[in-house]
Motif scaffolding. Structure first.
Motif, PDB file in Angstrom:
ATOM      1  N   ALA A   1       0.829  -1.205   0.000  1.00  0.00           N
ATOM      2  CA  ALA A   1       0.000   0.000   0.000  1.00  0.00           C
ATOM      3  C   ALA A   1       0.860   1.250   0.000  1.00  0.00           C
ATOM      4  N   ASP A   2       0.261   2.322  -0.569  1.00  0.00           N
ATOM      5  CA  ASP A   2       0.831   3.663  -0.503  1.00  0.00           C
ATOM      6  C   ASP A   2       0.243   4.345   0.747  1.00  0.00           C
ATOM      7  N   VAL A   3       1.076   4.900   1.626  1.00  0.00           N
ATOM      8  CA  VAL A   3       0.622   5.442   2.922  1.00  0.00           C
ATOM      9  C   VAL A   3       1.009   6.924   3.014  1.00  0.00           C
ATOM     10  N   VAL A   4       0.040   7.759   3.463  1.00  0.00           N
ATOM     11  CA  VAL A   4       0.295   9.168   3.742  1.00  0.00           C
ATOM     12  C   VAL A   4      -0.056   9.431   5.208  1.00  0.00           C
TER      13      VAL A   4
ATOM     14  N   ASN B   1       3.378  -2.177 -20.731  1.00  0.00           N
ATOM     15  CA  ASN B   1       3.556  -0.721 -20.774  1.00  0.00           C
ATOM     16  C   ASN B   1       2.219   0.012 -20.701  1.00  0.00           C
ATOM     17  N   ARG B   2       1.259  -0.526 -21.464  1.00  0.00           N
ATOM     18  CA  ARG B   2      -0.075   0.103 -21.409  1.00  0.00           C
ATOM     19  C   ARG B   2      -0.669   0.007 -20.002  1.00  0.00           C
ATOM     20  N   GLN B   3      -0.503  -1.150 -19.375  1.00  0.00           N
ATOM     21  CA  GLN B   3      -1.026  -1.328 -18.013  1.00  0.00           C
ATOM     22  C   GLN B   3      -0.340  -0.366 -17.036  1.00  0.00           C
ATOM     23  N   LEU B   4       0.977  -0.192 -17.257  1.00  0.00           N
ATOM     24  CA  LEU B   4       1.713   0.721 -16.386  1.00  0.00           C
ATOM     25  C   LEU B   4       1.205   2.153 -16.531  1.00  0.00           C
ATOM     26  N   LYS B   5       0.964   2.578 -17.775  1.00  0.00           N
ATOM     27  CA  LYS B   5       0.444   3.921 -17.997  1.00  0.00           C
ATOM     28  C   LYS B   5      -0.914   4.108 -17.314  1.00  0.00           C
ATOM     29  N   ASN B   6      -1.752   3.052 -17.427  1.00  0.00           N
ATOM     30  CA  ASN B   6      -3.062   3.134 -16.751  1.00  0.00           C
ATOM     31  C   ASN B   6      -2.892   3.277 -15.243  1.00  0.00           C
ATOM     32  N   GLU B   7      -1.953   2.542 -14.685  1.00  0.00           N
ATOM     33  CA  GLU B   7      -1.712   2.638 -13.242  1.00  0.00           C
ATOM     34  C   GLU B   7      -1.226   4.036 -12.851  1.00  0.00           C
TER      35      GLU B   7
ATOM     36  N   THR C   1      -3.434  11.044  11.122  1.00  0.00           N
ATOM     37  CA  THR C   1      -4.300  10.393  10.150  1.00  0.00           C
ATOM     38  C   THR C   1      -3.431   9.616   9.152  1.00  0.00           C
ATOM     39  N   ALA C   2      -3.736   8.332   8.990  1.00  0.00           N
ATOM     40  CA  ALA C   2      -3.031   7.485   8.017  1.00  0.00           C
ATOM     41  C   ALA C   2      -3.993   7.135   6.896  1.00  0.00           C
ATOM     42  N   ILE C   3      -3.704   7.605   5.667  1.00  0.00           N
ATOM     43  CA  ILE C   3      -4.515   7.284   4.488  1.00  0.00           C
ATOM     44  C   ILE C   3      -3.795   6.167   3.725  1.00  0.00           C
ATOM     45  N   VAL C   4      -4.459   5.017   3.618  1.00  0.00           N
ATOM     46  CA  VAL C   4      -3.850   3.793   3.056  1.00  0.00           C
ATOM     47  C   VAL C   4      -4.537   3.445   1.739  1.00  0.00           C
ATOM     48  N   ARG C   5      -3.760   3.339   0.648  1.00  0.00           N
ATOM     49  CA  ARG C   5      -4.309   2.942  -0.657  1.00  0.00           C
ATOM     50  C   ARG C   5      -3.600   1.660  -1.109  1.00  0.00           C
ATOM     51  N   ASP C   6      -4.420   0.627  -1.372  1.00  0.00           N
ATOM     52  CA  ASP C   6      -3.894  -0.677  -1.803  1.00  0.00           C
ATOM     53  C   ASP C   6      -3.322  -0.558  -3.220  1.00  0.00           C
ATOM     54  N   ILE C   7      -1.976  -0.805  -3.351  1.00  0.00           N
ATOM     55  CA  ILE C   7      -1.326  -0.757  -4.684  1.00  0.00           C
ATOM     56  C   ILE C   7      -0.690  -2.103  -5.012  1.00  0.00           C
ATOM     57  N   SER C   8      -1.302  -3.178  -4.534  1.00  0.00           N
ATOM     58  CA  SER C   8      -0.745  -4.514  -4.789  1.00  0.00           C
ATOM     59  C   SER C   8      -0.674  -4.814  -6.267  1.00  0.00           C
ATOM     60  N   ALA C   9      -1.714  -4.438  -7.011  1.00  0.00           N
ATOM     61  CA  ALA C   9      -1.718  -4.710  -8.448  1.00  0.00           C
ATOM     62  C   ALA C   9      -0.580  -3.975  -9.127  1.00  0.00           C
ATOM     63  N   GLN C  10      -0.383  -2.713  -8.732  1.00  0.00           N
ATOM     64  CA  GLN C  10       0.720  -1.951  -9.328  1.00  0.00           C
ATOM     65  C   GLN C  10       2.068  -2.585  -8.980  1.00  0.00           C
TER      66      GLN C  10
END
Length: 815
Positions: free
Chosen positions: A238-241, A292-298, A254-263
């Motif tokens: 996850a990406d954490v702020v 590459n296309r998937q990466l751009k989408n991410e 405050t911890a904002i957690v975004r799941d980036i497992s796919a990325q």
């Protein structure tokens, strides 16, 4: 028995003295009802709430004091009272004249016989509490919290709220992300419980998270990637702020957690593809393009996430601003203090009261800002709240003279340790003014009971003295040396009569005999000549045409005479007295203990020595004086007279800078129609008078006075004898031309009962009411009860002659 004694004796099952001592001192409005809803007791706070005196409330129905729209709710509560359920509470919003729309909390308590509880309700105690401020605060806070909750829950990101060691809150997205069903399963966990022991780089999770937390507290924001573990044991990246914020004196994160497992998986797959690039370039070209296309989408998704995160921060800032607006809108002064009494936060009202902005307030202690002291007050409720760990309160006078109610509420952390205190200050200056006003009235009323009784007996004795002196003066020549002695006796008796009149002013019998007067003419007559003393300069000014007033001219003249006398005494070396009069309309925002409406404001200002602050609250006390001469009744009498006219007196003074006395009298805007007198008829040359009094020496004296005036006189001991003699005179064809009746005859028929019988016998009978005491309402409003005129004991020969002439001539007629 006084109305208060009747009131107390009527309270079922309650010791009268103990009840009065306790309940009269309460600030809550309390009354006691019969089972039928009749008020049998009302404390001063309930009288103030209704805007009526306890005497007028006693015997009235409870519902008559309640606005129509709220009666059904209260009646339902009263009807539901029973032996098993003797208490009821209801919150009602009322529109009270002079107070606007306010919230009240109503407690109803049914009284039962403790030996026979099933015998039915014996009475009901009603208690009223003003909860308008609490309601407004609750509504504002609830609205702010609802907005915060909506923003918190609407985010698609997992949000955790962390303190120094644990998770204290989370949103629904966090429960879904980590695989929990309810908040209770995740709140209280340490943040390391949601992570594996080691991160991908080989760092220990517990040590790494502490480093990130410290960086967040130092740099206000930290962004990093982290390996987590769901409840099922499944790992995810996850990406954490991390962002710190202040809450009730503590710093939370405050911890904002975004799941980036796919990325992350995409990045790993790309890395493996590059390792095999040399061997499988041609075979993996198509896969590489897809990657590459998937990466751009991410990347686009990540950009969108960052944009949404910025928007969320803006919403959080907006929520904090709205919460600040709610607290600043509260009129009470609210402050947060640390354990050293330093002000860490203050709402707008508190900042304004201490003449500083909230940022500057943080650098000062509360006692420095409020009282300009170098140390805490001896009885400081804030300090006591820190010491005891419980709410403390007291009242305090500020340097500007305002009175404040102060409460201290301790703040504790999760371990129960006190970390600060909330101080709430409320301005109760107006409430204190009302209490002091009632205190003065109670003291004057107590003295009035004694004064009224003394004046009654004193006037009977003076009647004989003045009457006999008047007759004796007519029997000797004016050149006789005895005449001078008689004249001195008469003057002394008249001064004694004036003293008795002052005593009567304190009693209920001193109620004014009001009549409508033109204020311009009345005040001009009084103040046309200032006090006759060398060195005193006197001016009188009025602002245009003044409204009419209803006053007792004699009593009101005494008020001005007493105030002017005090002003002259305050200027032994000479000075200036200025009198100003003007129309005044009182509204609900002005702090004067009167009902809103039209008044005449009259101010008397002198340039004398002024009044010391310690004496200012005592100047209306009977017999209080700082002078070598005088008995200290002047201002007490003035206060009593103005209060009985429905008015109020204010006094402001500073030592060495003079004193201003301002009185407010109810006024009438519309001018009254003028009256004209019909042609005067002289009484019959040999008119016959029937005189009734239970005191023999007064009968003998008055008979001699009337005979000397040329009247035929018949006397009677009581009302029954007067009726018999009046009936006999009518049968003989020689009816009496006028009748004089004593008001009260101990053990016999008095004037009121006798008049009823005389009116039945002769509707045209002319009757004069006589008394040495005006305690009875019949003396104040004698025409309402059928009497033609009244004469107060003691009376002289010329007064008796004037009243008889006035009674036996035609009445005034309107133009």
């Amino acid at each position: 028995m006084t109305p208060e004694e009747k009131n107390n004796k009527a309270i079922p099952g309650v010791d009268s003295d103990l009840f009065k001592e306790i309940v009269d001192g309460l600030s809550e409005s309390i009354c006691v009802l019969t089972p039928e809803g009749t008020i049998i007791y009302a404390n001063p706070a309930f009288s103030l709430f209704c805007g009526r005196s306890a005497e007028t409330l006693h015997g009235d129905t409870f519902m008559a004091c309640i606005p129509l729209e709220s009666r059904n709710s209260l009646q339902e509560c009263i009807d539901s009272l029973s032996c098993r359920d003797p208490f009821q509470k209801v919150e009602i919003r009322l529109s009270i004249p002079g107070k606007g729309s306010r919230w009240y909390e109503w407690y109803l308590h049914a009284l039962f016989d403790r030996f026979e509880p099933n015998s039915g309700i014996r009475g009901v105690i009603s208690s009223i509490k003003d909860i308008t401020s609490m309601k407004n605060t609750e509504e504002g806070l609830i609205e702010a919290l609802e907005k915060y909750s909506a923003l918190f829950e609407s985010s698609n990101d997992a949000i955790l709220v962390l303190d120094a060691t644990r998770i204290v809150d989370c949103n629904s997205a966090a429960l879904r992300t980590f695989g929990y069903g309810h908040k209770v399963e995740i709140i209280g966990k340490e943040y390391s419980d949601l992570s594996p022991v080691l991160q991908e780089a080989g760092l220990k999770s517990l040590e790494a998270i502490h480093t990130h937390m410290e960086n967040a507290l130092s740099n206000t924001k930290v962004n990093f990637q982290w390996s987590f573990r769901r409840l099922s044991g499944e790992p995810f990246y996850a990406d954490v702020v991390l962002s710190p914020f202040q809450f009730e004196g503590s710093t939370l994160i405050t911890a904002i957690v975004r799941d980036i497992s796919a990325q992350k998986r995409s990045e790993q797959a790309l890395h493996k593809a590059y390792e095999k690039l040399d061997e499988t370039v041609r075979e993996k070209t198509s896969a590489l393009r897809d990657t590459n296309r998937q990466l751009k989408n991410e990347i686009r998704k990540k950009t969108a996430i960052e944009t949404e995160l910025k928007h969320s921060r803006g919403l959080y800032r907006q929520m904090a601003e709205e919460l600040r607006v709610v607290l600043d809108g509260i009129t009470d002064n609210i402050m947060l203090l640390d354990t050293n009494l330093n002000i860490t936060w203050a709402n707008a009202s508190a900042s304004h009261s201490i003449a500083e902005g909230s940022n500057e307030s943080k650098t000062r202690r509360c006692y420095e800002s409020w009282l300009k002291r170098t140390g805490p007050c001896v009885d400081c409720p804030v300090k006591r709240a820190l010491e005891t760990g419980s709410m403390q309160e007291t009242s305090q006078t500020a340097p500007d003279g305002t009175v404040w109610e102060i409460r201290g509420y301790p703040l504790k952390d999760e371990r129960g340790k006190i970390r600060g205190v909330i101080e709430i200050r409320r301005n109760i200056t107006e409430k204190k003014s009302y209490e002091e006003h009632l205190h003065i009235l109670h003291k004057l009323e107590s003295l009035g009971v004694l004064a009224g009784g003394i004046a009654h007996d004193f006037n009977n004795l003076l009647t004989v003295m003045l009457g006999n002196v008047s007759v004796a003066k007519m029997l000797v020549s004016t050149t006789d040396r005895v005449y001078k002695r008689l004249d001195d006796i008469e003057k002394a008796s008249l001064r004694a009569k004036d003293l008795a009149a002052k005593l009567v002013t304190f009693s209920r019998g001193g109620a004014p005999a009001k009549k409508r007067v033109d204020a311009n003419s009345f005040l001009r007559d009084i103040f046309s000549h200032g006090p006759a003393k060398p060195g005193i300069r006197f001016t009188y000014e009025s602002s245009g045409e003044l409204w009419d007033i209803e006053v007792d001219p004699s009593q009101m003249s005494q008020v001005f005479e007493n105030i002017l006398a005090n002003a002259v005494q305050a200027m032994p070396e000479g000075g200036t007295i200025r009198v100003d009069a003007g129309n005044f309309t009182l509204d609900e925002f002005q702090r004067i203990p009167l009902d809103k409406g039209d008044y005449l404001a009259i101010s008397l200002t002198d340039t004398g020595e002024g009044i010391e602050k310690r004496n200012l609250s005592k100047i209306f006390d009977p017999f209080f004086t700082t002078r070598d001469q005088g008995v200290g009744l002047g201002l007490a009498i003035a206060y009593s007279i103005v209060q009985r006219h429905g008015g109020y007196i204010q006094v402001s003074s500073k030592p060495g800078k003079g004193t201003t006395v301002t009185m407010y009298l109810p006024a009438i805007r519309e001018k009254a129609a003028a009256l004209k007198a019909t042609e005067e008829d002289s009484p019959p040359s040999r008119a016959s008078i029937l005189f009734m009094d239970d005191e023999k020496f007064i009968r003998d004296l008055t008979e001699g006075l009337l005979t000397h005036l040329g009247f035929e006189v018949t006397v009677a001991v009581d009302g029954q004898e007067a009726i018999r003699k009046y009936r006999a005179s009518r049968r003989a064809g020689r009816p009496f031309d006028a009748v004089i009746l004593d008001l009260v005859v101990p053990g016999g028929m008095g004037a009121l009962e006798c008049l009823k019988e005389l009116k039945i016998m002769d509707p045209s009978v002319r009757v004069i009411l006589s008394s040495g005491h005006t305690a009875d309402p019949v003396m104040r409003d004698y025409r309402k009860y059928g009497f033609d005129d009244t004469i107060m004991k003691p009376y002289r020969l010329d007064e008796l002659k004037t009243v008889l002439r006035r009674t036996m001539k035609p009445p005034m007629a309107p133009e």
